[in-house]
Design an enzyme around this catalytic site. Structure first.
Site, PDB file in Angstrom:
ATOM      1  N   GLY A 108       5.390   5.365   6.873  1.00  0.00           N
ATOM      2  CA  GLY A 108       3.978   5.571   7.161  1.00  0.00           C
ATOM      3  C   GLY A 108       3.422   4.430   8.000  1.00  0.00           C
ATOM      4  O   GLY A 108       4.173   3.774   8.743  1.00  0.00           O
ATOM      5  N   ASP A 132      -0.119  10.543   1.379  1.00  0.00           N
ATOM      6  CA  ASP A 132      -1.531  10.245   1.614  1.00  0.00           C
ATOM      7  C   ASP A 132      -2.090  10.977   2.840  1.00  0.00           C
ATOM      8  O   ASP A 132      -3.314  11.087   2.985  1.00  0.00           O
ATOM      9  CB  ASP A 132      -1.747   8.732   1.805  1.00  0.00           C
ATOM     10  CG  ASP A 132      -1.288   7.920   0.609  1.00  0.00           C
ATOM     11  OD1 ASP A 132      -1.062   8.516  -0.461  1.00  0.00           O
ATOM     12  OD2 ASP A 132      -1.142   6.694   0.742  1.00  0.00           O
ATOM     13  N   GLU A 262      -8.251   7.703  -5.803  1.00  0.00           N
ATOM     14  CA  GLU A 262      -8.109   6.373  -6.407  1.00  0.00           C
ATOM     15  C   GLU A 262      -8.885   5.297  -5.637  1.00  0.00           C
ATOM     16  O   GLU A 262      -9.239   4.269  -6.198  1.00  0.00           O
ATOM     17  CB  GLU A 262      -6.628   5.988  -6.486  1.00  0.00           C
ATOM     18  CG  GLU A 262      -5.935   5.924  -5.123  1.00  0.00           C
ATOM     19  CD  GLU A 262      -4.445   5.632  -5.223  1.00  0.00           C
ATOM     20  OE1 GLU A 262      -3.930   5.477  -6.331  1.00  0.00           O
ATOM     21  OE2 GLU A 262      -3.798   5.574  -4.158  1.00  0.00           O
ATOM     22  N   ARG A 330       4.260  12.418  -6.325  1.00  0.00           N
ATOM     23  CA  ARG A 330       5.229  11.925  -5.344  1.00  0.00           C
ATOM     24  C   ARG A 330       6.639  12.454  -5.597  1.00  0.00           C
ATOM     25  O   ARG A 330       7.547  12.190  -4.815  1.00  0.00           O
ATOM     26  CB  ARG A 330       5.265  10.392  -5.399  1.00  0.00           C
ATOM     27  CG  ARG A 330       4.116   9.686  -4.761  1.00  0.00           C
ATOM     28  CD  ARG A 330       4.577   8.650  -3.778  1.00  0.00           C
ATOM     29  NE  ARG A 330       5.548   7.730  -4.314  1.00  0.00           N
ATOM     30  CZ  ARG A 330       5.296   6.460  -4.629  1.00  0.00           C
ATOM     31  NH1 ARG A 330       4.079   5.978  -4.489  1.00  0.00           N
ATOM     32  NH2 ARG A 330       6.237   5.682  -5.061  1.00  0.00           N
TER      33      ARG A 330
END
Ligand code: F6P
Length: 459
Positions: A108, A132, A262, A330
């Site tokens: 990422g 994400d 979160e 995940r």
């Protein structure tokens, strides 16, 4: 190009094996050897560079199963610091001894930062991944919208801020969606549905926390599980409107389900969860406590009397509960969308190396109602100081008055999720009650991969 290396860096996703499998399949066609580096950049920081030959005789090893979550290569959050030229030199020399002509990093935004200095030594490309869904740009010149504002109390002497976004169409987005996101949303949406009925029975308020760091994509898309209220980091939490909305929902249905990212923040931009946030080796903040913070806010603002009045619960504290979906997002089998596009992007990364490109990113673009593969120079994702920023969820995708996706947000999500599930995704659930599961221990892929690990002789 005779041999390439591949590694999986950062937090894992369910689609990493699919990306590796796609890369290996394309490499087999081109008669290129693929060496998988063990445990991301950690494998390159080890002088013996533990690695696995993924396609002996140009056939994929049997352990590489694209329907299996995680990564057979292992992942770590170790990274290569761009300022540490000595370590970078050593890593480059190790890759030379491994005789790899190019490297694919599956990662990422953090991985992209680590990839930059290496690209001065050998061709390196990125195959994107992250649950994400924050790797990319909402529009092509978005990276130039980041600016620095002097702030003497900040250790760096400045705050990093972003100008308000400009209008963009879905076709303008660079890297529309990252592999791993769809499966994470599948899990979070199912979790919301499951928690819903128990909150409904007991007249409670359930606050469900999903991952995503500073990006609200997972929370937004969890709308598929029909939470009553969705909170995202890009829209600061204003207690008044939130409490009003909770009351309105409770009035009608006697219970409420709230999905929170979160990384949600207050109106001052402070993270609502852990104020003393710890960091992983790459400097990423590890978030915790967002759902708890929202619970505290609601307990304070709604108070015990509301819940005791109608004998619904003995106190606000008892009536409001939090659940963190955590790492189930995940893990596990990737759904069809992730499997398919992850493997396509893995194949595209090999293509980019074969075409002589480097320091670039394989991307998934949305064009005329469908997805196509493309690529972008990694520098286009960097701001003017060379830093990569996580792509924020566009405010245009969220309706803060309803705490739900906006019309544009729904359009964005439909493109991904309309055909995201395969029949086999549903069928695969049947194996849960196989009697064999009671008899045989879990057969970890690590056992077989360890037998394949090779090492280079240290000089
Ligand atoms: O970046 C992916 C991610 O899953 C985030 O959503 C989350 O904050 C973080 O990784 C958790 O990391 P770890 O598994 O290291 O706790």
């Amino acid at each position: 190009m005779k041999r390439i290396g591949i590694l999986t860096a950062g937090g894992d996703t369910p689609a990493l094996n699919a990306t590796i499998a796609g890369a290996v399949q394309r490499a087999n066609q081109a008669r290129v050897e693929v060496f998988g580096i063990i445990k991301g950049f950690s494998g390159l920081l080890n002088p013996q560079v533990p690695h696995v030959h993924l396609n002996p005789l140009f056939q994929s090893i049997p352990e590489l199963d694209p329907t299996r979550g995680g990564t057979i290569l292992g992942a770590s959050r170790d990274y290569v610091d761009s300022a540490d030229t000595e370590t970078i030199g050593r890593v480059a020399e190790r890759l030379k001894r491994l005789k790899v002509d190019g490297l694919i990093c599956v990662g990422g935004d953090g991985t992209l930062n680590g990839m930059q200095p290496l690209s001065n030594h050998l061709p390196v490309v990125l195959a994107p991944k992250t649950i994400d869904n924050d790797l990319g740009l909402n529009y092509s010149d978005e990276a130039s919208d980041w600016y620095r504002e002097p702030n003497e109390s900040h250790p760096k002497g400045y705050d990093t801020k972003k100008r308000p976004e400009r209008a963009f169409g879905l076709d303008d987005m660079i890297n529309y969606v990252t592999p791993g996101f769809a499966t994470a949303v599948f899990v979070s949406s199912l979790s919301v549905q499951r928690i819903r009925t128990t909150a409904e029975s007991h007249r409670r308020i359930a606050i469900i926390e999903v991952m995503g760091r500073d990006c609200g994509m997972i929370s937004l898309a969890t709308a598929y599980g029909q939470p009553d209220i969705i909170l995202i980091p890009e829209s600061p939490v204003e207690p008044g409107p939130l409490v009003d909305r909770v009351h309105a929902v409770l009035d009608v249905q006697k219970h409420a389900v709230i999905c929170v990212s979160e990384g949600i923040v207050d109106t001052q931009g402070q993270i609502l969860g852990a104020m003393s946030a710890s960091q992983d080796p790459a400097g990423n903040i590890q978030y915790t406590g967002a759902a708890q913070a929202v619970k505290r806010l609601l307990v304070d603002q709604i108070g015990d009397a509301f819940f005791t009045r109608q004998r619904r619960n003995e106190s606000a504290n008892a009536a409001i509960f939090v659940r963190k979906i955590g790492h189930t997002q995940r893990g596990g089998r990737p759904i069809l969308f992730d499997r398919f596009y992850a493997s396509q992007l893995g194949g595209k990364a090999v293509e980019l190396l074969l075409d002589g490109l480097h320091n670039c990113v394989a991307t998934l673009q949305y064009r005329n109602g469908g997805f196509v593969l493309d690529s972008i120079d990694a520098n286009k994702l960097r701001d003017r100081w060379g830093n990569i920023h996580a792509r924020p969820l566009s405010p245009s995708f969220y309706d803060p008055t309803r705490f739900q996706p906006s019309a544009k947000g729904i359009e964005y999500l439909r493109a991904i999720f309309n055909h995201a599930l395969g029949v086999d995704d549903i069928e695969s659930m049947r194996t849960i009650f196989d009697t064999g599961n009671l008899i045989h221990p879990y057969d970890s892929v690590n056992i077989d991969i360890t037998k394949r690990i090779l090492r280079v002789e240290p000089t």
